[in-house]
Design a protein around this motif. Structure first.
Motif, PDB file in Angstrom:
ATOM      1  N   THR A   1     -10.493  -4.358  -6.636  1.00  0.00           N
ATOM      2  CA  THR A   1      -9.895  -4.699  -5.343  1.00  0.00           C
ATOM      3  C   THR A   1      -8.738  -3.758  -5.016  1.00  0.00           C
ATOM      4  N   ALA A   2      -7.875  -3.528  -6.001  1.00  0.00           N
ATOM      5  CA  ALA A   2      -6.744  -2.616  -5.778  1.00  0.00           C
ATOM      6  C   ALA A   2      -7.255  -1.233  -5.398  1.00  0.00           C
ATOM      7  N   TYR A   3      -8.337  -0.817  -6.054  1.00  0.00           N
ATOM      8  CA  TYR A   3      -8.896   0.506  -5.740  1.00  0.00           C
ATOM      9  C   TYR A   3      -9.409   0.572  -4.298  1.00  0.00           C
ATOM     10  N   HIS A   4     -10.224  -0.412  -3.906  1.00  0.00           N
ATOM     11  CA  HIS A   4     -10.778  -0.360  -2.547  1.00  0.00           C
ATOM     12  C   HIS A   4      -9.672  -0.435  -1.488  1.00  0.00           C
ATOM     13  N   LEU A   5      -8.670  -1.270  -1.738  1.00  0.00           N
ATOM     14  CA  LEU A   5      -7.579  -1.389  -0.763  1.00  0.00           C
ATOM     15  C   LEU A   5      -6.797  -0.079  -0.660  1.00  0.00           C
ATOM     16  N   ALA A   6      -6.445   0.485  -1.807  1.00  0.00           N
ATOM     17  CA  ALA A   6      -5.647   1.716  -1.787  1.00  0.00           C
ATOM     18  C   ALA A   6      -6.438   2.858  -1.164  1.00  0.00           C
ATOM     19  N   ALA A   7      -7.748   2.903  -1.488  1.00  0.00           N
ATOM     20  CA  ALA A   7      -8.582   3.985  -0.943  1.00  0.00           C
ATOM     21  C   ALA A   7      -8.696   3.877   0.578  1.00  0.00           C
ATOM     22  N   ARG A   8      -8.539   2.657   1.103  1.00  0.00           N
ATOM     23  CA  ARG A   8      -8.570   2.489   2.563  1.00  0.00           C
ATOM     24  C   ARG A   8      -7.196   2.726   3.188  1.00  0.00           C
ATOM     25  N   GLY A   9      -6.218   3.100   2.373  1.00  0.00           N
ATOM     26  CA  GLY A   9      -4.917   3.472   2.913  1.00  0.00           C
ATOM     27  C   GLY A   9      -3.891   2.358   3.001  1.00  0.00           C
ATOM     28  N   HIS A  10      -4.168   1.222   2.353  1.00  0.00           N
ATOM     29  CA  HIS A  10      -3.204   0.118   2.411  1.00  0.00           C
ATOM     30  C   HIS A  10      -2.154   0.241   1.307  1.00  0.00           C
ATOM     31  N   ARG A  11      -0.979  -0.315   1.567  1.00  0.00           N
ATOM     32  CA  ARG A  11       0.073  -0.359   0.543  1.00  0.00           C
ATOM     33  C   ARG A  11      -0.224  -1.547  -0.378  1.00  0.00           C
ATOM     34  N   VAL A  12      -0.521  -1.248  -1.633  1.00  0.00           N
ATOM     35  CA  VAL A  12      -1.013  -2.268  -2.558  1.00  0.00           C
ATOM     36  C   VAL A  12      -0.104  -2.370  -3.784  1.00  0.00           C
ATOM     37  N   LEU A  13       0.185  -3.602  -4.158  1.00  0.00           N
ATOM     38  CA  LEU A  13       0.815  -3.855  -5.459  1.00  0.00           C
ATOM     39  C   LEU A  13      -0.158  -4.672  -6.291  1.00  0.00           C
ATOM     40  N   GLY A  14      -0.410  -4.251  -7.521  1.00  0.00           N
ATOM     41  CA  GLY A  14      -1.213  -5.043  -8.450  1.00  0.00           C
ATOM     42  C   GLY A  14      -0.312  -5.499  -9.593  1.00  0.00           C
ATOM     43  N   VAL A  15      -0.369  -6.779  -9.940  1.00  0.00           N
ATOM     44  CA  VAL A  15       0.478  -7.300 -11.019  1.00  0.00           C
ATOM     45  C   VAL A  15      -0.410  -7.847 -12.124  1.00  0.00           C
ATOM     46  N   GLU A  16      -0.160  -7.391 -13.342  1.00  0.00           N
ATOM     47  CA  GLU A  16      -0.983  -7.770 -14.493  1.00  0.00           C
ATOM     48  C   GLU A  16      -0.064  -8.140 -15.663  1.00  0.00           C
ATOM     49  N   ARG A  17      -0.345  -9.288 -16.279  1.00  0.00           N
ATOM     50  CA  ARG A  17       0.559  -9.743 -17.347  1.00  0.00           C
ATOM     51  C   ARG A  17       0.367  -8.976 -18.643  1.00  0.00           C
ATOM     52  N   PHE A  18      -0.820  -8.408 -18.850  1.00  0.00           N
ATOM     53  CA  PHE A  18      -1.065  -7.661 -20.090  1.00  0.00           C
ATOM     54  C   PHE A  18      -1.190  -6.168 -19.783  1.00  0.00           C
ATOM     55  N   THR A  19      -1.911  -5.450 -20.654  1.00  0.00           N
ATOM     56  CA  THR A  19      -2.074  -3.999 -20.509  1.00  0.00           C
ATOM     57  C   THR A  19      -3.408  -3.703 -19.817  1.00  0.00           C
ATOM     58  N   PRO A  20      -3.652  -2.458 -19.392  1.00  0.00           N
ATOM     59  CA  PRO A  20      -4.953  -2.149 -18.787  1.00  0.00           C
ATOM     60  C   PRO A  20      -6.099  -2.387 -19.781  1.00  0.00           C
ATOM     61  N   ALA A  21      -7.177  -3.029 -19.328  1.00  0.00           N
ATOM     62  CA  ALA A  21      -8.380  -3.236 -20.145  1.00  0.00           C
ATOM     63  C   ALA A  21      -8.082  -3.934 -21.477  1.00  0.00           C
ATOM     64  N   HIS A  22      -7.289  -4.994 -21.410  1.00  0.00           N
ATOM     65  CA  HIS A  22      -6.929  -5.765 -22.615  1.00  0.00           C
ATOM     66  C   HIS A  22      -8.071  -6.715 -23.015  1.00  0.00           C
ATOM     67  N   ASP A  23      -7.882  -7.407 -24.148  1.00  0.00           N
ATOM     68  CA  ASP A  23      -8.970  -8.269 -24.661  1.00  0.00           C
ATOM     69  C   ASP A  23      -8.594  -9.752 -24.680  1.00  0.00           C
ATOM     70  N   ARG A  24      -7.677 -10.178 -23.797  1.00  0.00           N
ATOM     71  CA  ARG A  24      -7.255 -11.586 -23.786  1.00  0.00           C
ATOM     72  C   ARG A  24      -7.983 -12.391 -22.706  1.00  0.00           C
ATOM     73  N   GLY A  25      -8.704 -11.714 -21.830  1.00  0.00           N
ATOM     74  CA  GLY A  25      -9.324 -12.418 -20.706  1.00  0.00           C
ATOM     75  C   GLY A  25     -10.838 -12.418 -20.810  1.00  0.00           C
ATOM     76  N   SER A  26     -11.499 -11.844 -19.793  1.00  0.00           N
ATOM     77  CA  SER A  26     -12.957 -11.922 -19.694  1.00  0.00           C
ATOM     78  C   SER A  26     -13.646 -10.563 -19.628  1.00  0.00           C
ATOM     79  N   SER A  27     -12.894  -9.470 -19.656  1.00  0.00           N
ATOM     80  CA  SER A  27     -13.488  -8.152 -19.363  1.00  0.00           C
ATOM     81  C   SER A  27     -13.385  -7.183 -20.534  1.00  0.00           C
TER      82      SER A  27
END
Ligand SMILES: Cc1cc2nc3c(=O)[nH]c(=O)nc-3n(C[C@H](O)[C@H](O)[C@H](O)COP(=O)(O)OP(=O)(O)OC[C@H]3O[C@@H](n4cnc5c(N)ncnc54)[C@H](O)[C@@H]3O)c2cc1C
Length: 379
Positions: A18-44
């Motif tokens: 979502t952050a990628y599509h929004l930013a690529a369309r030129g919107h000012r985007v903030l993404g907030v994540e409690r862990f690190t990129p591609a961490h193993d505490r969730g579902s991905s």
């Protein structure tokens, strides 16, 4: 209210896209994540996710997954990362069970390439699989797998490159929405924006306690085995992605060996084991490994050699197993994306596109009627 056009909470699978599509369309985007990129505490996490087109769950998913295949290739081009590998895949079940009959329904409705094979033909074409004559195989050449950690990294990197501000190690503790905009409070500060997209995965019950569709978080386990037989027989051009079971709620699935690994991954789609992301037991008991080994022993016997490792992961289930994606029923500037019920990853890039549509113009041309956050679940 000043600040960002859109704030995205949770930069996992859905949030990064979502952050990628929004930013690529030129919107000012903030993404907030409690862990690190591609961490193993969730579902991905866990290196692979099945993707398939003849969707046994419901034909409405098919156009979305077809668009996702296009977008996976675009994101691969732009990021230089390999995300999607098409191997061909087989759904093994009785002819009447949903895995086969539901898959056939979608394949026929959308004219997707497929073949219905009897058990002898499955054994002949895929010698690693040993189904008995009570089952059939729905073979789909376009089934394959995607790489979840690589996909999160690709989308996050591209989002940042397109100007999104991504803040890691920062936990969202609350949010408010008024007619004038939204405000997000985190462990690091308070941010204001025009619209909010909530993609909190298994933390959805905490950040979205008032959604009409009930959500249940479950612990699931992935297992890796070194094949007892010849590893080459499990290569991606010989051993297909498979789904195998009697019901659409209880089946085994697994992957070929890929990316130079010497182990193959397999898991049960579902063992209802209710938890929260904060109290989940992340250790795996020997009995869980024994259960899946025994199930595989009569079906894919040469796959189960030495047990290498097992890892937990979280599902966020809805009663009908359909996603929750749309405008928040009570707030016209809040978009929600959760309840992916253990089958969301293959849709990550198209969800990014949909959520960016919703966060900017409040609607999308994709058919997401099945995912209405205000629905009465269909089962
Ligand atoms: C074992 C397993 C197997 C699966 N197999 C498949 C498959 O084969 N095919 C398929 O299509 N799908 C599969 N899935 C489902 C798919 O992986 C999920 O639907 C998908 O990963 C969900 O993405 P998400 O963005 O909702 O969640 P996540 O990727 O977990 O992202 C949510 C993010 O929000 C962050 N967050 C939450 N709360 C806060 C907060 N308060 N502040 C800041 N950040 C917060 C979290 O840290 C997390 O990074 C599987 C899932 C599991 C667990």
């Amino acid at each position: 209210m000043s600040g960002y056009d859109v704030i995205v909470v949770g930069v996992g699978g859905m949030g990064s896209a979502t952050a990628y599509h929004l930013a690529a369309r030129g919107h000012r985007v903030l993404g907030v994540e409690r862990f690190t990129p591609a961490h193993d505490r969730g579902s991905s996490h866990g290196r692979s996710r099945v993707t398939r087109q003849a969707y046994h769950e419901h034909p409405s998913y098919v156009p979305l997954v077809l668009r996702a295949y296009e977008l996976w290739r675009e994101v691969e081009q732009e990021s230089g990362r390999q995300l999607l590998t098409v191997t061909g895949g087989i759904m093994v079940s009785t002819r009447e069970a949903d895995l086969v009959s539901g898959g056939l329904r979608s394949a026929e409705q959308w004219q997707l390439p497929h073949e219905l094979l009897d058990a002898a033909e499955v054994r002949r074409r895929f010698p690693t699989l040993t189904p008995d004559d009570s089952v059939v195989g729905l073979y789909e050449p376009n089934t394959g797998f995607v790489r979840p950690e690589e996909a999160v990294r690709a989308h996050s990197d591209l989002a940042a490159k397109a100007g999104a501000e991504l803040r890691y190690g920062e936990q969202v503790t609350g949010w408010t929405a008024t007619a004038h905009g939204i405000e997000v409070t985190t462990s690091g500060g308070t941010y204001a924006g025009g619209r909010l997209v909530l993609c909190p995965g298994a933390w959805a019950p905490q950040l979205l306690p008032d959604l009409p569709v009930p959500l249940v978080v479950e612990r699931q386990v992935m297992h890796w085995f070194e094949p007892a037989g010849d590893l080459a027989a499990f290569a991606a051009d010989r051993h297909p992605v498979y789904l195998w079971g009697e019901s659409d709620d209880d089946f085994l699935y697994g992957f070929p060996a890929h990316d130079g690994e010497t182990a193959v991954k397999a898991a049960f789609y579902r063992r209802p084991d209710r938890c929260t992301p904060d109290d989940v037991d992340r250790t795996v008991a020997p009995g869980e490994v024994e259960e899946i080994s025994a199930f595989m022993a009569s079906r894919i016997p040469s796959a189960v050699g030495r047990h290498v490792t097992s890892k937990t992961c979280l599902y966020t289930m809805t009663p009908d197993h359909d996603f929750v994606v749309g405008m928040h029923p009570a707030h016209e500037n809040v978009v929600v994306a959760c309840g992916f019920s253990g089958h969301g990853f293959k849709f990550v890039p198209v969800m990014g596109e949909i959520l960016a549509d919703l966060a900017t113009v409040g609607r999308t041309t994709h058919d997401i009627a099945l995912f209405d956050p205000a629905r009465t679940p269909r089962r």
